[in-house]
Design a protein around this motif. Structure first.
Motif: not given
Length: 442
Positions: A90-110
Motif C-alpha cells: 500500500f505504501g509503495g502504491a501511494i508513492l508510485a501513483t504520485l510519481a506517475m502523475f509527475m513524469m508525463p509533465n516533465s519539461t526537461a530531460i533531468w
C-alpha cells in the motif's frame, strides 16, 4: 532461532488466488507505461539514441538497492491488522501513483529522469513483497499456479496500459508534440495508470489475509534482537553469501533473459521509427505514431503472456519446468531477432506473440523454481535478492549497448533487437545448468 510462518497452508480457491494477485494488475500499469513510453518521453525532450541506456539506468539501480532491503524488512514485520507484506504494497502504491502523475509533465530531460527514479523506486516497494506473498500463503504444489496468476494479471494490466495512448488518440486526443511538451495521449495515459495502480493494490490489501508466524511471541523476541541498521546489513550480507545453489544456477539464465528485455524496452521505439516509419526526428508526427504503435506491440506480447500464464503450469506438470523455460526463451529470442527484417507495421505484431510466450515464462518459472528452494522465514529477502539477477544485467547493458551499437552494428538501432534475441537464446541454453528437483503436482 529461525522463525517460520504457520506450517498449515490450506489450498486456496480460485477467488482467493485472484484476490491476492489482483494488485499486480495495477502494478503493471506502472511498469507497462514506463517500459513503452520512457524512451519516447526522453526522445521527445531531446535525448539521442546513444543516451537512452544511461537514462534507463534508474529502474535497475533502484531495484538493486531497494528490493533486498524491502524483502528483509517485510520478513521482519508483523502487524495484527496489516500483516507482513501488505503495508509495503500500500505504501509503495501511494508513492508510485504520485510519481506517475509527475513524469508525463516533465519539461526537461533531468525532470523526466528524476521522475523515473521516484516512480521505479516506489513500484519496487509495492512489487517486491508480492513475490514473497505467494511463498508465504501457498503450499509448494500450488506455487506455480500462484505465480502464473500473477503473470496473468501482469499481462492484463500491460495490455490495457500499453493501449491507453492509442485509445485516447482514437477518441480525438492529440498525439502530437505541442510547444515541446509530452503529447496529451501520453499524459492522460499516466493519469489513468496511476489511478488503476492504487485501486488494484488496495483491492488486494483489503481482500486478502496473511498467515501469522507459527510462534508469534518468539517472532517478536527474535525481531527485537535484530534492531539496528548494522545488524540488518550484516544479516543481509550473510544471507547473500549463503544463497541457495538453485538461485546461483538461475542467475545465468536471468542475466541473459533480462539483458534481452532491457535492450528491447530501450530501443524498440527508435528501431521501429527508423525501420518502419522512416524517421529519426523525435518531434515529428511519424515518430510519435511509431511510439503509439510500439505501445500496441507491447500490448500484444502482454496479452499473449496473460493467456500463456494459464497454459504454462499444465505444460510444466507434463514435462518439467526448466525444459519449458528453455523452449519459451528460444521462441522469444527468434521472435525478437526477426523484427530486424520487418518493414510493415502490421507484421510487427507477429513476433510479439513469441515475445509474449517468453515473457510469461520469465515471470513465472524462475520464481516458482526459487520459491521451493529458499527458507520460508527468509522468503521476502531471497525474492528481493533474486532481483539482483534482474537488474544487474540491465546495469551491465547501459555501457555495453551503445558500444555494440556503434562498433558492431553500424549505428543501426533496429539491429540491436537481433542482439537482444541472441541474448535470450543464450539464456535458454543456460537453463540446462539449473537443477530443479521440486515435483510439480496438480
Amino acid at each position: 532461532m529461525q522463525m517460520q510462518l504457520s506450517a498449515i497452508k490450506p489450498r486456496l480457491t480460485f477467488s482467493q488466488l485472484w484476490n491476492m494477485s489482483f494488485g499486480f494488475f495495477g502494478i503493471q500499469f506502472g511498469f507497462a507505461l514506463q517500459n513503452s513510453n520512457s524512451s519516447r518521453i526522453f526522445s521527445t525532450l531531446g535525448a539521442s539514441p546513444d543516451d537512452l541506456p544511461w537514462f534507463w539506468l534508474a529502474p535497475p539501480v533502484t531495484g538493486l538497492l531497494i528490493q533486498p532491503i524491502i524483502g528483509y524488512l517485510s520478513d521482519n514485520t508483523w502487524h495484527h491488522k496489516w500483516g507482513r507484506r501488505r503495508p509495503f504494497f500500500f505504501g509503495g502504491a501511494i508513492l508510485a501513483t504520485l510519481a506517475m502523475f509527475m513524469m508525463p509533465n516533465s519539461t526537461a530531460i533531468w525532470m523526466a529522469v528524476f521522475a523515473l527514479w521516484i516512480m521505479d523506486a516506489s513500484i519496487n516497494v509495492a512489487m517486491e513483497p508480492f513475490r514473497a506473498f505467494v511463498g508465504d500463503k501457498l503450499d509448494p504444489a500450488q506455487q506455480t499456479s500462484g505465480f502464473a496468476m500473477q503473470t496473468f494479471f501482469i499481462g492484463c494490466g500491460s495490455v490495457i496500459a500499453s493501449l491507453l495512448p492509442s485509445i485516447f488518440e482514437h477518441f480525438g486526443v492529440s498525439n502530437s508534440v505541442i510547444d515541446g511538451n509530452i503529447p496529451p495521449t501520453v499524459r492522460y495515459s499516466f493519469y489513468v495508470g496511476g489511478l488503476a495502480f492504487i485501486s488494484a493494490v488496495a483491492w488486494t490489501v483489503f481482500s486478502s489475509t496473511e498467515l501469522p508466524p507459527a510462534d508469534l511471541e518468539a517472532f517478536r523476541a527474535e525481531r527485537a534482537k535484530r534492531k539496528g541498521v548494522g545488524h540488518a546489513f550484516s544479516e543481509i550480507f550473510s544471507s547473500l553469501v549463503k544463497m541457495p545453489l538453485v538461485m546461483r544456477q538461475l542467475a545465468a539464465v536471468q542475466f541473459f533473459s533480462w539483458a534481452s528485455l532491457f535492450i528491447m524496452w530501450v530501443n524498440t521505439t527508435n528501431a521501429v521509427a527508423a525501420n518502419v516509419f522512416g524517421t529519426t526526428d523525435a518531434k515529428s508526427d511519424a515518430f510519435q505514431a511509431a511510439g503509439t504503435w510500439v505501445s500496441i506491440m507491447f500490448a500484444v506480447y502482454s496479452g499473449v503472456s496473460a493467456l500463456a500464464a494459464f497454459i504454462l503450469p499444465v505444460i510444466a506438470r507434463k514435462t518439467n519446468r526448466k525444459v519449458l523455460h528453455m523452449i519459451c526463451l528460444f521462441i522469444g529470442g527468434a521472435s525478437l531477432a526477426s523484427i530486424m527484417f520487418i518493414t510493415q507495421k502490421e507484421m510487427l505484431l507477429l513476433p510479439m506473440v513469441g515475445v509474449g510466450i517468453a515473457w510469461a515464462s520469465i515471470l513465472t518459472v524462475p520464481f516458482a523454481i526459487l520459491a521451493g528452494s529458499v527458507p520460508p522465514e527468509k522468503m521476502g529477502f531471497y525474492m528481493g535478492a533474486f532481483n539482483f539477477t534482474v537488474v544487474v544485467p540491465q546495469i551491465v547493458m547501459v555501457p555495453v549497448l551503445p558500444f555494440v551499437l556503434s562498433h558492431f552494428l553500424g549505428g543501426r538501432v533496429v539491429a540491436t533487437l537481433a542482439f537482444s534475441g541472441a541474448c535470450m537464446v543464450i539464456g535458454g541454453l543456460c537453463t540446462l545448468l539449473v537443477k530443479d528437483t521440486v515435483v510439480v503436482s496438480a
